[in-house]
Design an enzyme around this catalytic site. Structure first.
Site, short mmCIF file in Angstrom:
data_model
loop_
_atom_site.label_atom_id
_atom_site.label_comp_id
_atom_site.label_asym_id
_atom_site.label_seq_id
_atom_site.Cartn_x
_atom_site.Cartn_y
_atom_site.Cartn_z
N PHE A 158 0.83 -1.21 0.00
CA PHE A 158 0.00 0.00 0.00
C PHE A 158 0.86 1.26 0.00
O PHE A 158 0.35 2.37 0.20
CB PHE A 158 -0.92 0.00 1.23
CG PHE A 158 -0.19 -0.30 2.51
CD1 PHE A 158 0.35 0.70 3.28
CD2 PHE A 158 -0.03 -1.61 2.91
CE1 PHE A 158 1.04 0.41 4.45
CE2 PHE A 158 0.67 -1.92 4.08
CZ PHE A 158 1.20 -0.89 4.85
N TYR A 159 2.17 1.12 -0.22
CA TYR A 159 3.04 2.28 -0.39
C TYR A 159 2.92 2.75 -1.83
O TYR A 159 3.64 2.29 -2.72
CB TYR A 159 4.49 1.93 -0.09
CG TYR A 159 4.81 1.68 1.37
CD1 TYR A 159 3.89 1.92 2.38
CD2 TYR A 159 6.06 1.18 1.74
CE1 TYR A 159 4.20 1.68 3.71
CE2 TYR A 159 6.37 0.94 3.06
CZ TYR A 159 5.44 1.19 4.04
OH TYR A 159 5.77 0.95 5.36
N GLY A 160 1.99 3.66 -2.07
CA GLY A 160 1.73 4.09 -3.42
C GLY A 160 0.47 3.44 -3.97
O GLY A 160 -0.09 2.52 -3.36
N LYS B 176 5.09 -5.54 3.71
CA LYS B 176 3.87 -5.44 4.52
C LYS B 176 2.65 -5.50 3.62
O LYS B 176 2.64 -4.92 2.53
CB LYS B 176 3.86 -4.12 5.30
CG LYS B 176 4.85 -4.09 6.44
CD LYS B 176 4.72 -2.83 7.26
CE LYS B 176 5.19 -1.61 6.48
NZ LYS B 176 6.63 -1.66 6.17
#
Length: 328
Positions: A57-59, A88
């Protein structure tokens, strides 16, 4: 088959005492173009930061950590065996809710592996947060099954309490615990998390070791924070406390100047001396090189720093109250 990752393996494979966080390269408000990002990642690896930490979910879905990793290892396939990769997942960024169910975990790992396409192994998979609807034992058991069949190398925990670590570790050995730790956030040193990890032999991975950018010296007023930057929502960056928190930065700046190093180097060295592996992120090669430099701090230095922390306490929580309630 992915070799099972034990706590000792993680500690030994992290060549230097520092890792690298991928989040800064995929920030939605200021993403880094992949060719430039790859050069930053290459510099991190060449300077000993081979524990890479990313998130599904980074981006956005089409340009998150996994997409960036796919690009990197398409261009540098020879580096796959040099990197220890921690990812993650099992988290819905749209609703800001974790999914620690066995079905959710399996689906998340499946998606991650699909994007990576065999370019690199997932050495550690972490549920980004503990799902309050699912017992941690259930989540860890599902992850243990994925370790057993070779889908992931080991199990990590993120933002967990000391009691949760113990419960999880009783089901399956935990390879790493990721938690926020910095001069601005030393909480884990007194809430039992660091002590528990040391007792159980679990590496402590410290994200935001420079206080979400505070300890880089880049913020002098609230207006220095980009308009779409999520830090504008964090309590410690609000105008009413900004000036007080800047005083601590100025104190550490004075200390760093006397030592002839940067504030960020002091911050990272301090985290390392707490027994953790810091994972700072950066979008610039020169900053990566700076972060990886080995800085020594004496016992007198540590006392000096602690006195400054005592005299200039940080105001404001780590997250807004509605988000803070979901941490741990």
């Amino acid at each position: 088959m992915v070799g099972s990752i034990t706590p000792a393996t993680i500690a030994n494979k992290a060549i230097g005492p520092i890792g690298f966080g991928l989040m800064s390269l995929t920030r939605p408000w200021s993403p880094t173009e992949y060719p430039a990002a790859a050069k930053v990642m290459k510099a991190a690896l060449e300077h000993g930061a081979n524990l890479w930490n990313g998130g599904m979910f980074y981006g956005p879905p089409h340009a998150n950590s996994l997409q960036l990793l796919k690009y990197y290892f398409d261009n540098y396939p020879e580096d796959a065996e040099k990197v220890v990769l921690s990812i993650k997942g099992a988290y819905n960024p749209r609703t800001h809710t974790p999914d620690g169910s066995p079905e959710g975990i399996r689906a998340s790992v499946k998606e991650a592996l699909k994007i990576l396409g065999g370019r690199i192994k997932i050495d550690v998979f972490e549920c980004a947060r503990v799902d309050p609807k699912v017992p941690i034992e259930t989540s860890v058991k599902a992850l243990a099954e994925l370790v057993e069949i070779g889908k992931i190398g080991g199990i990590g925990l993120s933002e967990v309490s000391a009691s949760t670590i113990r419960r999880a570790h009783a089901v399956h050995p935990i390879a790493a615990v990721e938690i926020e730790l910095s001069l601005f956030t030393p909480d884990v040193l007194t809430d039992g998390v660091a002590e528990t990890c040391q007792e159980l032999g679990i590496p402590l991975i410290a994200y935001s070791p420079v206080g979400r950018g505070w300890l880089t010296g880049q913020f002098r007023t609230p207006d220095d924070i980009p308009k779409e930057d999520f830090r504008r929502m964090l309590p410690r960056f609000q105008p009413e406390v900004f000036g007080q928190n800047l005083k601590l930065v100025e104190e550490i700046e004075g200390f760093a100047k006397r030592k002839g190093v940067t504030v960020a180097q002091i911050a990272i060295a301090w985290v390392r001396l707490q027994g953790a592996i810091p994972i700072p992120g950066s979008t610039k090669i020169e900053r990566v090189i700076e972060n990886c430099e080995d800085i020594s701090l004496s016992e007198e230095d540590l006392v000096d720093i602690q006195n400054r922390l005592n005299n200039f306490p940080v105001l404001g929580g780590r997250y807004p109250k509605q988000v803070e309630a979901r941490v741990k």
